[in-house]
Design a protein around this motif. Sequence first.
Motif, PDB file in Angstrom:
ATOM      1  N   GLN A 112       0.842  -1.182   0.000  1.00  0.00           N
ATOM      2  CA  GLN A 112       0.000   0.000   0.000  1.00  0.00           C
ATOM      3  C   GLN A 112       0.887   1.245   0.000  1.00  0.00           C
ATOM      4  N   VAL A 113       0.369   2.323  -0.595  1.00  0.00           N
ATOM      5  CA  VAL A 113       1.119   3.566  -0.705  1.00  0.00           C
ATOM      6  C   VAL A 113       0.207   4.729  -0.350  1.00  0.00           C
ATOM      7  N   SER A 114       0.759   5.690   0.410  1.00  0.00           N
ATOM      8  CA  SER A 114       0.037   6.944   0.647  1.00  0.00           C
ATOM      9  C   SER A 114       0.915   8.105   0.214  1.00  0.00           C
ATOM     10  N   PHE A 115       0.290   9.130  -0.362  1.00  0.00           N
ATOM     11  CA  PHE A 115       0.966  10.323  -0.873  1.00  0.00           C
ATOM     12  C   PHE A 115       0.414  11.540  -0.155  1.00  0.00           C
ATOM     13  N   LEU A 116       1.275  12.418   0.331  1.00  0.00           N
ATOM     14  CA  LEU A 116       0.827  13.710   0.813  1.00  0.00           C
ATOM     15  C   LEU A 116       0.709  14.659  -0.369  1.00  0.00           C
ATOM     16  N   ASP A 131       4.592  -7.363   4.132  1.00  0.00           N
ATOM     17  CA  ASP A 131       4.854  -7.901   5.469  1.00  0.00           C
ATOM     18  C   ASP A 131       4.790  -6.819   6.544  1.00  0.00           C
ATOM     19  N   GLY A 132       4.127  -5.679   6.244  1.00  0.00           N
ATOM     20  CA  GLY A 132       3.791  -4.708   7.266  1.00  0.00           C
ATOM     21  C   GLY A 132       4.863  -3.702   7.620  1.00  0.00           C
ATOM     22  N   LYS A 133       5.930  -3.592   6.866  1.00  0.00           N
ATOM     23  CA  LYS A 133       6.997  -2.635   7.156  1.00  0.00           C
ATOM     24  C   LYS A 133       6.721  -1.318   6.432  1.00  0.00           C
ATOM     25  N   GLN A 220      23.575  12.919  -8.791  1.00  0.00           N
ATOM     26  CA  GLN A 220      22.965  12.152  -7.712  1.00  0.00           C
ATOM     27  C   GLN A 220      21.535  12.618  -7.449  1.00  0.00           C
ATOM     28  N   VAL A 221      20.674  11.647  -7.132  1.00  0.00           N
ATOM     29  CA  VAL A 221      19.349  11.916  -6.583  1.00  0.00           C
ATOM     30  C   VAL A 221      19.387  11.457  -5.130  1.00  0.00           C
ATOM     31  N   ILE A 222      19.111  12.372  -4.193  1.00  0.00           N
ATOM     32  CA  ILE A 222      19.195  12.058  -2.771  1.00  0.00           C
ATOM     33  C   ILE A 222      17.783  12.031  -2.193  1.00  0.00           C
ATOM     34  N   THR A 223      17.391  10.873  -1.658  1.00  0.00           N
ATOM     35  CA  THR A 223      16.073  10.676  -1.053  1.00  0.00           C
ATOM     36  C   THR A 223      16.263  10.293   0.405  1.00  0.00           C
ATOM     37  N   GLU A 224      15.632  11.042   1.283  1.00  0.00           N
ATOM     38  CA  GLU A 224      15.731  10.740   2.709  1.00  0.00           C
ATOM     39  C   GLU A 224      14.647   9.747   3.116  1.00  0.00           C
ATOM     40  N   PHE A 225      14.995   8.814   4.010  1.00  0.00           N
ATOM     41  CA  PHE A 225      14.054   7.842   4.567  1.00  0.00           C
ATOM     42  C   PHE A 225      14.029   8.027   6.081  1.00  0.00           C
ATOM     43  N   PRO A 226      13.203   8.960   6.600  1.00  0.00           N
ATOM     44  CA  PRO A 226      13.154   9.166   8.048  1.00  0.00           C
ATOM     45  C   PRO A 226      12.651   7.941   8.803  1.00  0.00           C
ATOM     46  N   THR A 227      11.847   7.089   8.134  1.00  0.00           N
ATOM     47  CA  THR A 227      11.376   5.843   8.736  1.00  0.00           C
ATOM     48  C   THR A 227      11.560   4.718   7.724  1.00  0.00           C
ATOM     49  N   ALA A 228      12.320   3.698   8.100  1.00  0.00           N
ATOM     50  CA  ALA A 228      12.529   2.544   7.217  1.00  0.00           C
ATOM     51  C   ALA A 228      13.222   1.448   7.999  1.00  0.00           C
ATOM     52  N   PRO A 229      12.918   0.180   7.696  1.00  0.00           N
ATOM     53  CA  PRO A 229      13.670  -0.915   8.316  1.00  0.00           C
ATOM     54  C   PRO A 229      15.117  -0.913   7.820  1.00  0.00           C
ATOM     55  N   ILE A 230      15.992  -1.497   8.604  1.00  0.00           N
ATOM     56  CA  ILE A 230      17.387  -1.616   8.180  1.00  0.00           C
ATOM     57  C   ILE A 230      17.466  -2.717   7.123  1.00  0.00           C
ATOM     58  N   PRO A 231      17.910  -2.400   5.909  1.00  0.00           N
ATOM     59  CA  PRO A 231      17.921  -3.426   4.852  1.00  0.00           C
ATOM     60  C   PRO A 231      19.132  -4.349   4.955  1.00  0.00           C
ATOM     61  N   ASP A 243      27.370  -0.890  -6.455  1.00  0.00           N
ATOM     62  CA  ASP A 243      25.917  -0.805  -6.399  1.00  0.00           C
ATOM     63  C   ASP A 243      25.431  -1.724  -5.296  1.00  0.00           C
ATOM     64  N   GLN A 244      24.367  -1.321  -4.631  1.00  0.00           N
ATOM     65  CA  GLN A 244      23.826  -2.115  -3.535  1.00  0.00           C
ATOM     66  C   GLN A 244      22.438  -2.633  -3.890  1.00  0.00           C
ATOM     67  N   HIS A 245      22.224  -3.900  -3.580  1.00  0.00           N
ATOM     68  CA  HIS A 245      20.891  -4.489  -3.643  1.00  0.00           C
ATOM     69  C   HIS A 245      20.336  -4.441  -2.229  1.00  0.00           C
ATOM     70  N   LEU A 246      19.173  -3.805  -2.049  1.00  0.00           N
ATOM     71  CA  LEU A 246      18.611  -3.558  -0.725  1.00  0.00           C
ATOM     72  C   LEU A 246      17.419  -4.475  -0.485  1.00  0.00           C
ATOM     73  N   ASN A 247      17.533  -5.305   0.547  1.00  0.00           N
ATOM     74  CA  ASN A 247      16.505  -6.281   0.885  1.00  0.00           C
ATOM     75  C   ASN A 247      15.776  -5.793   2.128  1.00  0.00           C
ATOM     76  N   PHE A 248      14.506  -5.360   1.967  1.00  0.00           N
ATOM     77  CA  PHE A 248      13.695  -4.894   3.086  1.00  0.00           C
ATOM     78  C   PHE A 248      12.723  -5.968   3.569  1.00  0.00           C
ATOM     79  N   GLY A 249      12.915  -7.212   3.163  1.00  0.00           N
ATOM     80  CA  GLY A 249      11.988  -8.278   3.491  1.00  0.00           C
ATOM     81  C   GLY A 249      11.321  -8.759   2.223  1.00  0.00           C
ATOM     82  N   ILE A 250      10.003  -8.628   2.140  1.00  0.00           N
ATOM     83  CA  ILE A 250       9.317  -9.036   0.925  1.00  0.00           C
ATOM     84  C   ILE A 250       9.638  -8.084  -0.224  1.00  0.00           C
ATOM     85  N   MET A 251       9.850  -6.813   0.075  1.00  0.00           N
ATOM     86  CA  MET A 251      10.154  -5.859  -0.994  1.00  0.00           C
ATOM     87  C   MET A 251      11.656  -5.578  -1.041  1.00  0.00           C
TER      88      MET A 251
END
Length: 781
Positions: A112-116, A131-133, A220-231, A243-251
């Motif tokens: 699910q996604v929400s946009f301000l 998986d709820g993250k 560079q494109v810099i995107t901040e993640f104030p809330t995120a699981p540690i990948p 290059d890094q492959h980032l594993n956040f669980g299911i995504m």
Amino acid sequence: MHPVAMKNNLHLLVLGLSALSAFPLPNAQPGGTNVVVDNPAAYSITSRGPHSRVWEHTEWQTNLAGRAIARKHTYTELATGMHRWSGNQWVDASSQIQITATGAAASNAQHQVSFLGNLNTAGAIDVTTPDGKHLVSNILGLSYFDTATGKSVMVAETKDCIGQVLPSGNQAIYQDAFDGTLADILYVNTSAAFEQLVILRQQLPSPTEWALDPATTVLQVITEFPTAPIPQISERTISGASDQHLNFGIMHMGKGVAFALDSVSNPIPVTKQWLVLSGRTCLVEQTPLSRIWSALKKLPPAPPGTTGLGTPLDSNNRRVASKMNVPSPRKFRRDTKSLKLATSPLKNPGFALDYVLLNTGFGDLTLQSDTTYYVSGDVTVSNLTIEGGAVIKYTNTYTFSPAPQVSIGALDSATWVTSQYRPAIFTAKDDNTVGESIAGSTSNPTTNYYCSGPALSFGDLVGSSNHIVVNARFSYLDCAIDIDPVVVRNVQAVNCNTFFYATTANFDVRNALFYNISTISPASGKTGPTGKNFIGQNVTIHNCTNVFADTTGTAAFTNCLLVCVTNWLCATNYTNNTVVLSSDSGVFQTVAAASHYLAQDSPYHGIGTTNIEVMLLYDLRGKTTYPPISYSNVTLAADTTLGPQAQRDAGASVDLGYHFDPLDYYMSQTLVTNSTLTLLRALQLAFIQPMFGTVSALALEQAFYLWELRTIRCASPNSQPCRNNRSPCSPATSARTCPRSFLPPQRPYRNARADSPNGMASRRMATISTVIQAPANRSLF
């Protein structure tokens, strides 16, 4: 040798694979029975899962004896995130974005996604994984970073902007989102993924305005993640950059790309790193400015006074920093306006850089033998197994985004369980000549290319090496494979746009056929580095526009046939025992559907070197460039003996070009009456017989069968014959062979053309030996 004498009614042959090639099958001969083509509209869904559904319909057909027989047609549709769980069942997922009081939301998929409404807000984008993250983010800006000196400067920062939902319903755009340059931010939501793209709408200032070297500077494109699981982070190298492959669980966050909106098929790799900058967690995506500068120069120039050192940005952020820097934190606001509805779709021109969050909840996938699959969306799996005889068809849906929209990708491993006579086949949804027909098929795959991403994408196999593609056929596809690096064996690519779509610098191809293909390997500056190396051994290339579209690369060919090639486009070509021809006249011969056997008395027999890869030489010893002998609409009224006749390439030297799995005889409408047909061991025999209904030029419901003869042993010379394949013989106590009869296939299998050479998947394989008796006067092949 133990002959197999056969009388009459020998239609109980073993279903297998022919060594034919990729053209429409010949029409059945006069006197054949009629073929009834499926009615694709009659399909219905019989089962659902999170990423698949099974389609089925039953067709009543009349067999040779005039009996009505029910034939069940079944195929499996695949797409990651196809369904979501609702109540007590799986229901169709939706990627559509709905406007809310404070922005917008997409809540009917597995993620699910929400946009301000205002993107210039901390945590403006919130992705909830299956998986709820929560991955909560906001773009900070664009930066130049000189990799040689470590200096950086902010080129543009996000500003207040209100988003819009585009007419597609699954895209949200924030236009004119930056101070310092004209650029939009686009979000694309699908059932399988969530994608963020920065779309530049005008030229960027030169890094020389800050005394940075353009040759070593990255955007560079810099995107901040104030809330995120540690990948979980896996490192790899793409075009010389980490290059890094980032594993956040299911995504997972896989490879990123940059591309011009009007040239989606030529993406440039974007690498990424998960970093802590000034105590803030950030995703930093980057690509060499030198790789994209020519594309950026095609954008409209910036108005005077709006770029360069004089632009009205905060002077501190405008200054060059001695390290990677980030702008001030954004404010947290939850009282933003709703997104608006856009009245027009996304427009060109523009140049985009993206990241993609992929749903990897599919887990492991086995593409099973004798099963038809329809890939209607992106399929991302952990471990992929491909069995021989699997038929995989792709939709022709195409989107502007380069994120794989219709592709099968493996993150961890890919295993090929294919073999001689049993390739896996990858083709178009509208190709009805192989596997089951797909609901809505036009039966005409020649109108465009299929699959908006590479058909197979193994580029995210982190840490893997020496990937292999073996015993496979690709047809009517926009691109066949994205695998890095790769060895290709016993493969055909027919009527495709591009074969390789890869970041590797090396392509190792052994025993392959490329026919009617635009480009085999992409150009430098596109999907891979400069200076690619193509190594081909026993390769046939026929009707090709650009063999190797890398003007800085090299190509080395051994024992190859290159016929009607328009452009080489590489810096250096090396040829060893290779023939290059501008005309295909008299080069090949066609038998049934196969069109790339060497012509009779060809000068290209036996002139190749044996100084090739050892495994390839071993494979070629059991293959051939000689065609089968055709029996079509023939009655055999005299005793006949058939044995191996297609010469296997076992001489002191080898033939040039692609080698087929050997097929000795090809039969269609052949009657055996009042005579004995003796088939010698090691014979490879195929026949086409229309099984049901009316035969026409468009009704290709014709089954290919292969008879492979082997010996088996029985308990004693007087033992009873084995009744069928389900009843094995007793333990061997004698060398005498055992007569065996066996059941016919459960249903005729719509195998394909070959060129496709050997483009036939088999439905069932058995072994037989010695004598099979049958009633008189009723033998039909």
